[in-house]
Design a protein around this motif. Sequence first.
Motif, PDB file in Angstrom:
ATOM      1  N   LEU A 178      -8.108   4.788  -6.587  1.00  0.00           N
ATOM      2  CA  LEU A 178      -7.576   3.601  -6.497  1.00  0.00           C
ATOM      3  C   LEU A 178      -6.894   3.513  -5.142  1.00  0.00           C
ATOM      4  O   LEU A 178      -7.243   2.375  -4.245  1.00  0.00           O
ATOM      5  N   GLN A 179      -6.118   4.340  -4.771  1.00  0.00           N
ATOM      6  CA  GLN A 179      -5.665   4.298  -3.340  1.00  0.00           C
ATOM      7  C   GLN A 179      -6.561   4.474  -2.174  1.00  0.00           C
ATOM      8  O   GLN A 179      -6.416   3.789  -1.328  1.00  0.00           O
ATOM      9  N   PHE A 199       0.050  -5.357  -3.919  1.00  0.00           N
ATOM     10  CA  PHE A 199      -1.058  -5.305  -2.913  1.00  0.00           C
ATOM     11  C   PHE A 199      -1.961  -6.409  -2.898  1.00  0.00           C
ATOM     12  O   PHE A 199      -2.312  -7.066  -2.005  1.00  0.00           O
ATOM     13  N   HIS A 200      -2.591  -6.726  -4.318  1.00  0.00           N
ATOM     14  CA  HIS A 200      -3.507  -7.511  -4.290  1.00  0.00           C
ATOM     15  C   HIS A 200      -2.874  -9.084  -4.250  1.00  0.00           C
ATOM     16  O   HIS A 200      -3.591 -10.017  -3.576  1.00  0.00           O
ATOM     17  N   LEU A 210      -7.672  -2.266   3.078  1.00  0.00           N
ATOM     18  CA  LEU A 210      -6.632  -2.584   4.053  1.00  0.00           C
ATOM     19  C   LEU A 210      -7.061  -2.582   5.468  1.00  0.00           C
ATOM     20  O   LEU A 210      -6.898  -3.380   6.183  1.00  0.00           O
ATOM     21  N   PHE A 228       0.596  -1.104   0.061  1.00  0.00           N
ATOM     22  CA  PHE A 228      -0.152  -0.003  -0.035  1.00  0.00           C
ATOM     23  C   PHE A 228       0.914   1.217   0.109  1.00  0.00           C
ATOM     24  O   PHE A 228       0.577   2.184  -0.915  1.00  0.00           O
ATOM     25  N   HIS A 277     -14.454  -1.981  -4.866  1.00  0.00           N
ATOM     26  CA  HIS A 277     -13.087  -1.501  -5.613  1.00  0.00           C
ATOM     27  C   HIS A 277     -12.955  -2.019  -7.197  1.00  0.00           C
ATOM     28  O   HIS A 277     -12.726  -1.417  -8.070  1.00  0.00           O
ATOM     29  N   ASP A 296       0.480  -1.989  -7.162  1.00  0.00           N
ATOM     30  CA  ASP A 296      -0.971  -2.322  -7.196  1.00  0.00           C
ATOM     31  C   ASP A 296      -0.884  -3.820  -7.220  1.00  0.00           C
ATOM     32  O   ASP A 296      -1.762  -4.494  -6.537  1.00  0.00           O
ATOM     33  N   MET A 351     -13.684  -4.907  -1.491  1.00  0.00           N
ATOM     34  CA  MET A 351     -13.048  -5.498  -2.614  1.00  0.00           C
ATOM     35  C   MET A 351     -13.868  -5.396  -3.782  1.00  0.00           C
ATOM     36  O   MET A 351     -13.661  -5.106  -4.831  1.00  0.00           O
ATOM     37  N   GLU A 378      -9.447   3.462  -2.346  1.00  0.00           N
ATOM     38  CA  GLU A 378     -10.299   2.019  -2.311  1.00  0.00           C
ATOM     39  C   GLU A 378      -9.401   1.132  -1.518  1.00  0.00           C
ATOM     40  O   GLU A 378      -9.681   0.190  -0.874  1.00  0.00           O
ATOM     41  N   HIS A 379      -8.077   1.283  -1.834  1.00  0.00           N
ATOM     42  CA  HIS A 379      -7.113   0.205  -1.320  1.00  0.00           C
ATOM     43  C   HIS A 379      -7.269   0.441   0.277  1.00  0.00           C
ATOM     44  O   HIS A 379      -7.074  -0.529   0.892  1.00  0.00           O
TER      45      HIS A 379
END
Length: 257
Positions: A202-203, A155-156, A210, A135, A228, A152, A225, A205-206
Amino acid sequence: MAGPMTDLRVERKPKLSETVVAAIRKQQLAGEIPPGHKLPTEGQLTETFGVSRTVIREALAKLAADGLVEARQGAGVFVTEHISTTLGVLAADMGAKDSIALNVLEVRLAIEIESAGLAAIRRNAAQEAAIQEAFFEFERLLLASQPTGPADLAFHRAIASATNNPFYVEMLDVLGRRAIPCDVTSPWSAELVQSDEYQRGLQREHLVILNAISAGDANAAREAMRAHLTSSQQRYRERLQARQAYYAKSVAAASTG
């Protein structure tokens, strides 16, 4: 386990060369600088945009790489003669990328919603730390104006690893870089999707994902998720529609300019 994180609000300013590229490209597509026309000199462009020669050279190199201008030794830099053809090729290529992205996101929806839920239940401290590290690496790359795709994907992938089921990781590994098909350095992103704003979304939503995993809330992690990836699908659809409209207008302007 670490507690929830707060949102990050630092915004990245566009590089000066990106601003110059966008301005010159718009003039080309509007027919203000027609095919075959010579661009102003580096010195003139420096005065016009209020930037250094290094910035102008970087912008011209980008335009040349996109096939929109060409340098002629001893004569200067000229707009490509067949700019409408160049735009048509770029349109087809970028449109295809967005179509692939939609297919990939559909597959990811089937995999990663449950992956996030399991990660919230099963992750250990080291696995949660790996998710957080990915992240923050995304954030670092974003602020440095560098492509965020690797972070990205990391992270996933870290979330998939935290399920402690190796098949979730294998599924993402099969997709590889196709799992994150958006290229934030796309030459058209500034006009069409405001890439920095897109990546910042996106960040955010990340961060929700998290925080749900850190809280051990499986249902919230699944929903975060799902939101997202569903939002990403919608963004890509809008991106594809915008490109289709943009290029139709651009090619028409270049052809009649």
